[in-house]
Motif scaffolding. Sequence first.
Motif, PDB file in Angstrom:
ATOM      1  N   SER A  45       0.806  -1.235   0.000  1.00 60.47           N
ATOM      2  CA  SER A  45       0.000   0.000   0.000  1.00 60.47           C
ATOM      3  C   SER A  45       0.835   1.281   0.000  1.00 60.47           C
ATOM      4  CB  SER A  45      -0.906   0.002   1.238  1.00 60.47           C
ATOM      5  OG  SER A  45      -0.081  -0.173   2.402  1.00 60.47           O
ATOM      6  N   PRO A  47       3.391   2.520  -1.695  1.00 62.62           N
ATOM      7  CA  PRO A  47       3.758   3.279  -2.909  1.00 62.62           C
ATOM      8  C   PRO A  47       2.582   3.872  -3.690  1.00 62.62           C
ATOM      9  CG  PRO A  47       3.995   0.930  -3.337  1.00 62.62           C
ATOM     10  CD  PRO A  47       3.578   1.055  -1.902  1.00 62.62           C
ATOM     11  N   ARG A  76       1.540 -11.235  -5.811  1.00 55.80           N
ATOM     12  CA  ARG A  76       0.822 -12.216  -4.997  1.00 55.80           C
ATOM     13  C   ARG A  76       0.230 -13.265  -5.926  1.00 55.80           C
ATOM     14  NH1 ARG A  76      -1.102  -7.653  -1.890  1.00 55.80           N
ATOM     15  NH2 ARG A  76       0.679  -6.878  -0.720  1.00 55.80           N
ATOM     16  N   GLY A 147       9.482  -1.799  -0.786  1.00 55.97           N
ATOM     17  CA  GLY A 147       8.880  -1.430   0.492  1.00 55.97           C
ATOM     18  C   GLY A 147       9.525  -2.287   1.575  1.00 55.97           C
ATOM     19  N   LEU A 148       9.104  -2.072   2.807  1.00 54.74           N
ATOM     20  CA  LEU A 148       9.626  -2.843   3.935  1.00 54.74           C
ATOM     21  C   LEU A 148       8.451  -3.384   4.735  1.00 54.74           C
ATOM     22  CD1 LEU A 148      12.180  -3.651   5.631  1.00 54.74           C
ATOM     23  CD2 LEU A 148      11.744  -1.578   6.990  1.00 54.74           C
ATOM     24  N   GLY A 149       8.445  -4.692   4.931  1.00 54.79           N
ATOM     25  CA  GLY A 149       7.389  -5.286   5.745  1.00 54.79           C
ATOM     26  C   GLY A 149       7.725  -5.194   7.233  1.00 54.79           C
ATOM     27  N   HIS A 153      10.803  -8.033   5.689  1.00 53.65           N
ATOM     28  CA  HIS A 153      10.866  -8.522   4.288  1.00 53.65           C
ATOM     29  C   HIS A 153      10.824  -7.341   3.320  1.00 53.65           C
ATOM     30  CE1 HIS A 153       6.345  -8.177   4.030  1.00 53.65           C
ATOM     31  NE2 HIS A 153       6.653  -7.933   2.771  1.00 53.65           N
ATOM     32  N   ALA A 155      10.128  -6.872  -1.212  1.00 54.94           N
ATOM     33  CA  ALA A 155       9.554  -7.624  -2.337  1.00 54.94           C
ATOM     34  C   ALA A 155       8.828  -8.825  -1.706  1.00 54.94           C
ATOM     35  CB  ALA A 155      10.628  -8.018  -3.338  1.00 54.94           C
ATOM     36  N   ARG A 183       4.838 -16.941  -3.463  1.00 55.56           N
ATOM     37  CA  ARG A 183       4.892 -15.602  -4.062  1.00 55.56           C
ATOM     38  C   ARG A 183       5.942 -15.616  -5.165  1.00 55.56           C
ATOM     39  NH1 ARG A 183       4.003 -10.671  -1.005  1.00 55.56           N
ATOM     40  NH2 ARG A 183       2.137 -10.862   0.286  1.00 55.56           N
ATOM     41  N   LYS A 206       6.530   0.588  11.148  1.00 55.53           N
ATOM     42  CA  LYS A 206       7.773   0.185  10.451  1.00 55.53           C
ATOM     43  C   LYS A 206       9.023   0.662  11.210  1.00 55.53           C
ATOM     44  CE  LYS A 206       5.326  -1.446   7.053  1.00 55.53           C
ATOM     45  NZ  LYS A 206       5.339  -1.033   5.627  1.00 55.53           N
TER      46      LYS A 206
HETATM   47  C1  6PG Z   1       4.019  -6.885  -1.381  1.00 59.46           C
HETATM   48  C2  6PG Z   1       5.221  -5.985  -1.434  1.00 59.46           C
HETATM   49  C3  6PG Z   1       5.891  -5.975  -0.111  1.00 59.46           C
HETATM   50  C4  6PG Z   1       5.582  -4.624   0.497  1.00 59.46           C
HETATM   51  C5  6PG Z   1       5.753  -4.667   1.986  1.00 59.46           C
HETATM   52  C6  6PG Z   1       5.223  -3.372   2.604  1.00 59.46           C
HETATM   53  O1  6PG Z   1       3.692  -7.526  -2.391  1.00 59.46           O
HETATM   54  O2  6PG Z   1       3.391  -6.884  -0.313  1.00 59.46           O
HETATM   55  O3  6PG Z   1       5.998  -6.100  -2.471  1.00 59.46           O
HETATM   56  O4  6PG Z   1       7.265  -6.196  -0.121  1.00 59.46           O
HETATM   57  O5  6PG Z   1       6.432  -3.643  -0.082  1.00 59.46           O
HETATM   58  O6  6PG Z   1       5.002  -5.770   2.476  1.00 59.46           O
HETATM   59  O7  6PG Z   1       3.840  -3.317   2.349  1.00 59.46           O
HETATM   60  P1  6PG Z   1       2.996  -2.021   2.757  1.00 59.46           P
HETATM   61  O8  6PG Z   1       3.483  -0.901   1.890  1.00 59.46           O
HETATM   62  O9  6PG Z   1       1.567  -2.401   2.430  1.00 59.46           O
HETATM   63  O10 6PG Z   1       3.239  -1.778   4.209  1.00 59.46           O
END
Ligand code: 6PG
Length: 253
Positions: A45, A47, A76, A147-149, A153, A155, A183, A206
């Motif tokens: 979400s 980006p 996904r 992004g960063l989970g 994680h 990607a 994935r 985060k």
């Molecule tokens: C995905 C992304 C994943 C994402 C992070 C952050 O498919 O979910 O590629 O790596 O960048 O999970 O997700 P949010 O921006 O929703 O916090």
Amino acid sequence: MRKYTLNIYKDLEEASRAAANEVVTVLQRAIFERDRATLALSGGSTPKRLYELLAGDPFRGKVDWPKVHFFWGDERPVPPDHPQSNYRMAKEALLGPLQIADDHIHRLKGEERDRNAAAEAYQNEIAAVLGVSAIGEPPVLDVTLLGLGEDGHTASLFPATPALLETQQWVVNNPVLKLDCDRLTMTPMLINRSANIFFLVSGSQKAKPLAAVLEGPVDTQRLPAQLIRPARGKLIWFVDKDAATGLSKQQKG
Ligand code: 6PG
């Protein structure tokens, strides 16, 4: 010491605007030099606002968008019209509004049942667009967005998953037990060849993973985002204040 630039902004809007400026600058230069640019989009979400900004003024008018090829860092296991699809989010926020031609949209087919075949096909597509062999060294993408989970994680490189150790393929099917699904994802060896890697990270949820990734001990199985270390390219973190609260004083300048 890992080499990167950390930019901290008031909020996601400011961070997205700064990232949009940087993306536009890189795309403009790539098109000037090679009459083509390549951009790998991230999912999730965070980006979405960046994509909306790129599709509107003033950014829309700054890039010769028909010369940009769009890829995804991961997808996904859903069809392209699914609410969870990374493709769908980008199509609605960016590719549709910019009226990007289908032959410049290189969708990662997450819905394919034969997932290894889908990963191989994507690697072949990347090679064909970039004009390189699909079995040699990975090509250089001009910009890869990430992004960063909350678990560290990026990607679909999730903690303790096989893709973290991949050294041959540029794109793989990655079984993610904790999500109980597979994935498709670009691997670190492809991502790290990028000329520019931009992380966009927002929100207090985060703060912990960001501090662990940037300042904690190196533990790439537990914090896969630490695998992102471009060979020769630029790595810039665009983060908002809430996500930066866990960082040390000197990081925050
Ligand atoms: C995905 C992304 C994943 C994402 C992070 C952050 O498919 O979910 O590629 O790596 O960048 O999970 O997700 P949010 O921006 O929703 O916090």
